[in-house]
Design a protein around this motif. Structure first.
Motif, PDB file in Angstrom:
ATOM      1  N   GLY A  74       1.012   3.568   2.956  1.00  0.00           N
ATOM      2  CA  GLY A  74       0.441   2.243   3.174  1.00  0.00           C
ATOM      3  C   GLY A  74      -0.478   1.841   2.045  1.00  0.00           C
ATOM      4  O   GLY A  74      -0.684   2.584   1.079  1.00  0.00           O
ATOM      5  N   TRP A  75      -1.026   0.648   2.184  1.00  0.00           N
ATOM      6  CA  TRP A  75      -1.931   0.080   1.196  1.00  0.00           C
ATOM      7  C   TRP A  75      -3.298  -0.165   1.823  1.00  0.00           C
ATOM      8  O   TRP A  75      -3.394  -0.508   2.996  1.00  0.00           O
ATOM      9  CB  TRP A  75      -1.403  -1.246   0.673  1.00  0.00           C
ATOM     10  N   ALA A  83      -5.200  -2.718  -5.070  1.00  0.00           N
ATOM     11  CA  ALA A  83      -4.759  -2.042  -3.851  1.00  0.00           C
ATOM     12  C   ALA A  83      -4.571  -0.560  -4.142  1.00  0.00           C
ATOM     13  O   ALA A  83      -4.141  -0.170  -5.228  1.00  0.00           O
ATOM     14  CB  ALA A  83      -3.469  -2.662  -3.340  1.00  0.00           C
ATOM     15  N   ARG A  84      -4.889   0.251  -3.154  1.00  0.00           N
ATOM     16  CA  ARG A  84      -4.783   1.711  -3.263  1.00  0.00           C
ATOM     17  C   ARG A  84      -3.651   2.193  -2.362  1.00  0.00           C
ATOM     18  O   ARG A  84      -3.605   1.852  -1.181  1.00  0.00           O
ATOM     19  CB  ARG A  84      -6.113   2.310  -2.822  1.00  0.00           C
ATOM     20  N   LEU A  85      -2.723   2.973  -2.923  1.00  0.00           N
ATOM     21  CA  LEU A  85      -1.631   3.548  -2.142  1.00  0.00           C
ATOM     22  C   LEU A  85      -2.167   4.713  -1.322  1.00  0.00           C
ATOM     23  O   LEU A  85      -2.817   5.605  -1.858  1.00  0.00           O
ATOM     24  CB  LEU A  85      -0.498   4.010  -3.062  1.00  0.00           C
ATOM     25  N   LEU A  86      -1.889   4.705  -0.026  1.00  0.00           N
ATOM     26  CA  LEU A  86      -2.348   5.758   0.879  1.00  0.00           C
ATOM     27  C   LEU A  86      -1.169   6.566   1.395  1.00  0.00           C
ATOM     28  O   LEU A  86      -0.114   6.001   1.694  1.00  0.00           O
ATOM     29  CB  LEU A  86      -3.093   5.147   2.069  1.00  0.00           C
ATOM     30  N   ARG A  87      -1.393   7.873   1.523  1.00  0.00           N
ATOM     31  CA  ARG A  87      -0.396   8.791   2.083  1.00  0.00           C
ATOM     32  C   ARG A  87      -1.094   9.711   3.078  1.00  0.00           C
ATOM     33  O   ARG A  87      -2.325   9.830   3.073  1.00  0.00           O
ATOM     34  CB  ARG A  87       0.240   9.615   0.968  1.00  0.00           C
ATOM     35  N   SER A  88      -0.287  10.387   3.877  1.00  0.00           N
ATOM     36  CA  SER A  88      -0.808  11.309   4.880  1.00  0.00           C
ATOM     37  C   SER A  88      -1.871  12.231   4.280  1.00  0.00           C
ATOM     38  O   SER A  88      -1.668  12.800   3.215  1.00  0.00           O
ATOM     39  CB  SER A  88       0.350  12.124   5.458  1.00  0.00           C
ATOM     40  N   GLY A  89      -3.008  12.317   4.956  1.00  0.00           N
ATOM     41  CA  GLY A  89      -4.119  13.136   4.488  1.00  0.00           C
ATOM     42  C   GLY A  89      -5.201  12.355   3.775  1.00  0.00           C
ATOM     43  O   GLY A  89      -6.314  12.851   3.604  1.00  0.00           O
ATOM     44  N   ASP A  90      -4.909  11.124   3.343  1.00  0.00           N
ATOM     45  CA  ASP A  90      -5.918  10.298   2.674  1.00  0.00           C
ATOM     46  C   ASP A  90      -6.922   9.756   3.685  1.00  0.00           C
ATOM     47  O   ASP A  90      -6.609   9.569   4.870  1.00  0.00           O
ATOM     48  CB  ASP A  90      -5.265   9.123   1.942  1.00  0.00           C
ATOM     49  N   LEU A 134       2.953  -5.449  -5.022  1.00  0.00           N
ATOM     50  CA  LEU A 134       2.479  -4.072  -4.913  1.00  0.00           C
ATOM     51  C   LEU A 134       3.636  -3.100  -5.075  1.00  0.00           C
ATOM     52  O   LEU A 134       4.667  -3.223  -4.433  1.00  0.00           O
ATOM     53  CB  LEU A 134       1.791  -3.840  -3.570  1.00  0.00           C
ATOM     54  N   LYS A 135       3.470  -2.148  -5.938  1.00  0.00           N
ATOM     55  CA  LYS A 135       4.489  -1.137  -6.216  1.00  0.00           C
ATOM     56  C   LYS A 135       3.875   0.237  -6.067  1.00  0.00           C
ATOM     57  O   LYS A 135       2.704   0.443  -6.386  1.00  0.00           O
ATOM     58  CB  LYS A 135       5.052  -1.293  -7.646  1.00  0.00           C
ATOM     59  N   LYS A 136       4.688   1.184  -5.661  1.00  0.00           N
ATOM     60  CA  LYS A 136       4.211   2.574  -5.532  1.00  0.00           C
ATOM     61  C   LYS A 136       4.122   3.220  -6.879  1.00  0.00           C
ATOM     62  O   LYS A 136       4.807   2.930  -7.793  1.00  0.00           O
ATOM     63  CB  LYS A 136       5.157   3.371  -4.638  1.00  0.00           C
TER      64      LYS A 136
END
Length: 136
Positions: A74-75, A83-90, A134-136
């Motif tokens: 997610g963002w 925007a900051r890309l978020l992943r599991s554990g963030d 927004l791009k990863k």
């Protein structure tokens, strides 16, 4: 003797469609309220976003929000920052009065636990042209 470990992919249920806050989201979100005790100054819940779903810009008044990402991508964006890309554990801490939004990437489900105090002040939607770049 060796112990067998079984991974728990989703420790919390997704919850019901988040109809109470639907007016403040683009797309479908789901809410599982985990702690909603009126004697406490905080609430705890799991919010799940379908791909492309995001909430409007908002500000937490007289409080804060802590996000603990549990699944997907997610963002998160604060006004005036990329925007900051978020992943599991963030994790993310949003302080009182900070204008921000968060939601799923366009191609991933996104879940996080929220620890929230104060009252959200819901503002304008995230513009399509802002989200689409927004791009990863």
């Amino acid at each position: 003797m060796t112990k067998s470990k079984t991974a728990v992919e989703h420790p919390f249920e997704r919850g019901e469609a988040n109809e109470a806050f639907a007016a403040y989201f683009i797309g479908q979100s789901y809410l599982n309220p985990l702690v909603n005790d009126p004697t406490l100054d905080i609430s705890v819940g799991q919010v799940t976003f379908e791909p492309g779903c995001r909430n409007h810009w908002h500000i937490h008044r007289d409080g804060y929000q802590i996000l603990l990402v549990t699944d997907g991508e997610g963002w998160y964006q604060e006004m005036g920052t990329p925007a900051r890309l978020l992943r599991s554990g963030d994790t993310v801490v949003t302080h009182d009065g900070v204008k921000h939004w968060h939601g799923a990437t366009s191609d991933s489900w996104f879940s996080h636990l929220t620890i929230t105090a104060g009252t959200p002040d819901w503002l304008e939607p995230v513009a399509e042209q802002e989200y689409d770049v927004l791009k990863k």
